[in-house]
Design an enzyme around this catalytic site. Structure first.
Site, PDB file in Angstrom:
ATOM      1  N   TYR A 117       0.852  -1.198   0.000  1.00 51.40           N
ATOM      2  CA  TYR A 117       0.000   0.000   0.000  1.00 51.40           C
ATOM      3  C   TYR A 117       0.885   1.245   0.000  1.00 51.40           C
ATOM      4  O   TYR A 117       1.336   1.712   1.038  1.00 51.40           O
ATOM      5  CB  TYR A 117      -0.907  -0.016   1.223  1.00 51.40           C
ATOM      6  CG  TYR A 117      -2.072   0.942   1.136  1.00 51.40           C
ATOM      7  CD1 TYR A 117      -3.158   0.650   0.330  1.00 51.40           C
ATOM      8  CD2 TYR A 117      -2.087   2.136   1.857  1.00 51.40           C
ATOM      9  CE1 TYR A 117      -4.238   1.518   0.243  1.00 51.40           C
ATOM     10  CE2 TYR A 117      -3.158   2.999   1.773  1.00 51.40           C
ATOM     11  CZ  TYR A 117      -4.238   2.686   0.969  1.00 51.40           C
ATOM     12  OH  TYR A 117      -5.301   3.545   0.889  1.00 51.40           O
ATOM     13  N   TYR A 151      -4.782   4.926  -7.894  1.00 52.03           N
ATOM     14  CA  TYR A 151      -5.126   4.955  -6.466  1.00 52.03           C
ATOM     15  C   TYR A 151      -6.466   4.260  -6.289  1.00 52.03           C
ATOM     16  O   TYR A 151      -7.514   4.870  -6.364  1.00 52.03           O
ATOM     17  CB  TYR A 151      -5.200   6.407  -5.999  1.00 52.03           C
ATOM     18  CG  TYR A 151      -5.555   6.614  -4.543  1.00 52.03           C
ATOM     19  CD1 TYR A 151      -5.113   5.759  -3.552  1.00 52.03           C
ATOM     20  CD2 TYR A 151      -6.307   7.712  -4.157  1.00 52.03           C
ATOM     21  CE1 TYR A 151      -5.425   5.984  -2.215  1.00 52.03           C
ATOM     22  CE2 TYR A 151      -6.622   7.946  -2.823  1.00 52.03           C
ATOM     23  CZ  TYR A 151      -6.185   7.083  -1.857  1.00 52.03           C
ATOM     24  OH  TYR A 151      -6.504   7.316  -0.540  1.00 52.03           O
TER      25      TYR A 151
END
Lengths: 122, 405
Positions: free
Chosen positions: B306, B356
């Site tokens: 992440y 994203y």
């Protein structure tokens, strides 16, 4: 009995022992800058003029305190720069308040450092 | 508002490899981003319904399954969207199991796997879509009306310390002091992920990046630059997850969900984040996931991480032990994170240069890699991938394993 843990920011119950019988305790107001950053992006849409600096102060008692530097800027910060508490009078929708900020601490701690340097030179 | 996240199912060995990803669909991240930037005549801002439907239809087609075989539905609209029953109607599904499950990856997938393992459904479509760019969503400053913000976003408002980026900026400044790393060292991460993105035609960022470009990019929260922070774009991802014992003879090799973990910071949040880069949480959650899967970190051949920020990727990389503390940037500079390197990372470009999609893009990439269908960027012979989702106060790893086609 509480466990004596010093907590910041405000929590509902102790993160260490879980008890909720918390009390306010006065800190020495001294600490060291252990991280810092400068806001260039205008997240507050003009409310806070950019750029501005924020610091993370490790208080003498241990907790980390997010604040602003007073009387100095990020350019002169070195890791573990000694600082001491000051108050900045501010105002918001709820009225006037005193914002805890930190100024450079050139007091006894620096003198102590000087002593160490002298003894090394001898 | 996004629905509250249901509790994570336990990291129990009996839940390991009981479900597999058999279908994946993504919207056109790159084309949609360019369209938004251009906003020419006739441009219409995307809405989550349309993005979710597009991702679902692609995932269904990819799986080769019939629509009627989808008997479970999990919907994740982080910034708001229709409920699961509304989505079922929109997609022409008649699921016997439905759940509204938050938004960010890591939580929803284990919950779906547990539902499949317990027989609540056999094949579940997991649909996610967000439109932060069209909504002009801010990632700092005064909280947006009607949205929940993590406590660290409002505790420190009086000092103007508010934004996702400020968390990573404090980490990076501390890291620099601890290990003597430079800004150019950190730029290597942005460059590596850009190089990875260029091998993925659906990645938003396609222009090669030099260290000079990196050092010339503007500061957002000094010492972090625009190129240290993830993209903001609109899009959707759908995963189709099926009982592992019903995945033979499908169109693609199944991607088994082998293990997961969860660890939340219980005390000293700022200390744990800034000075330990969540190492205790990574250790705890990682142990759960590896133990559930019956594996060790040495089995991992591909790491999807992440990457809200360059330094946050390094913190997780080191936290899992792929490099010693303070050595992650050197590992990256030496090419170790490239396809063909010692530990390929975010091979589709991650969130820094790919899209994203809150970790959903990382799991989509793992699916392609473990199927051995990551055209142009395939890690040779990869069998095991690790996904790490770390937020500012919690860590959720998931382990994946290539199944038998």
């Amino acid at each position: 009995m509480n466990c004596g843990e010093i907590l910041w920011p405000v929590v509902k119950a102790c993160e260490h022992c879980g008890r909720d019988a918390l009390e306010w305790r006065r800190m020495s107001g001294r600490g060291q800058v252990v991280s810092w950053c400068t806001f260039d992006h205008d997240y507050y849409r003009g409310l806070l003029p950019v750029p501005y600096d924020t610091i993370m102060v490790e208080l003498e008692e241990g907790p980390l305190f997010v604040s602003n530097p007073a009387g100095f800027t990020a350019e002169v910060i070195e890791f573990r720069k000694p600082v001491r508490l000051a108050f900045l009078t501010c105002e918001d929708a709820a009225g006037e308040f005193e914002l805890p900020v930190f100024e450079a601490d050139s007091g006894p701690r620096k003198a102590l450092a000087d002593v160490v340097v002298q003894s090394e030179n001898q | 508002m996004a629905a509250p996240q249901p509790k994570m199912p336990p990291s129990a060995a009996e839940l390991s490899c009981k479900a597999a990803i058999v279908g994946v669909g993504e919207t056109d991240f790159a084309a949609d981003y360019r369209a938004w930037r251009a906003r020419g005549p006739g441009f219409e801002a995307p809405e989550v319904e349309g993005l979710a439907a597009c991702a679902f239809e692609r995932a269904l087609e990819d799986s080769g399954l019939a629509r009627s075989e989808i008997d479970g539905l999990s919907v994740s609209f982080l910034y708001g969207g229709p409920t699961a029953p509304e989505v079922a109607q929109m997609l022409g599904l008649k699921p016997r199991y439905m759940i509204d499950n938050g938004g960010i990856m890591a939580g929803p997938l284990p919950v779906a796997c547990a539902a499949v393992a317990s027989g609540e459904c056999d094949t579940i479509a997991m649909v996610y879509a967000v439109t932060p760019r069209s909504l002009a969503r801010k990632f700092g400053g005064e909280p947006m009306a009607g949205t929940a913000a993590p406590p660290s976003y409002y505790y420190f408002h009086p000092w103007g310390w508010s934004s996702q980026a400020a968390h990573w900026a404090y980490i990076w400044r501390y890291y620099q002091n601890e290990f003597g790393a430079t800004e150019a060292d950190l730029g290597a991460v942005a460059i590596q992920l850009r190089n990875n993105a260029i091998m993925n035609s659906n990645a938003i960022m396609q222009t090669p990046l030099s260290i000079e470009d990196y050092l010339a990019s503007r500061y957002i929260v000094r010492p972090l630059r625009l190129l240290d922070l993830c993209l903001v774009n609109d899009g959707g991802v759908c995963l189709i997850v099926r009982r592992a014992d019903r995945t033979r003879h499908l169109r693609h090799a199944p991607v088994l969900v082998a293990g997961w973990g969860e660890s939340k910071v219980r005390s000293k949040k700022m200390h744990t984040l800034v000075r330990e880069r969540l190492a205790p949480q990574i250790q705890e959650a990682g142990d759960q996931a590896f133990s559930m899967a019956g594996m060790g970190v040495s089995h991992v051949q591909h790491f999807e991480c992440y990457d809200a920020a360059t330094i946050h990727l390094i913190g997780q990389f080191e936290g899992f032990g792929f490099a010693a503390p303070g050595e992650g940037l050197e590992f990256c500079k030496a090419g170790g994170m490239a396809v063909g390197g010692r530990m390929p990372v975010n091979t589709a470009g991650g969130m820094l240069s790919g899209a994203y999609m809150h970790g959903w893009n990382h799991v989509a990439e793992i699916t392609k890699q473990l199927r051995h269908e990551a055209t142009g960027r395939q890690i040779e012979g990869v069998e095991i991938s690790l996904f790490s989702l770390a937020q500012t106060d919690q860590v959720h790893p998931i382990l994946f394993k290539r199944g038998v086609a």
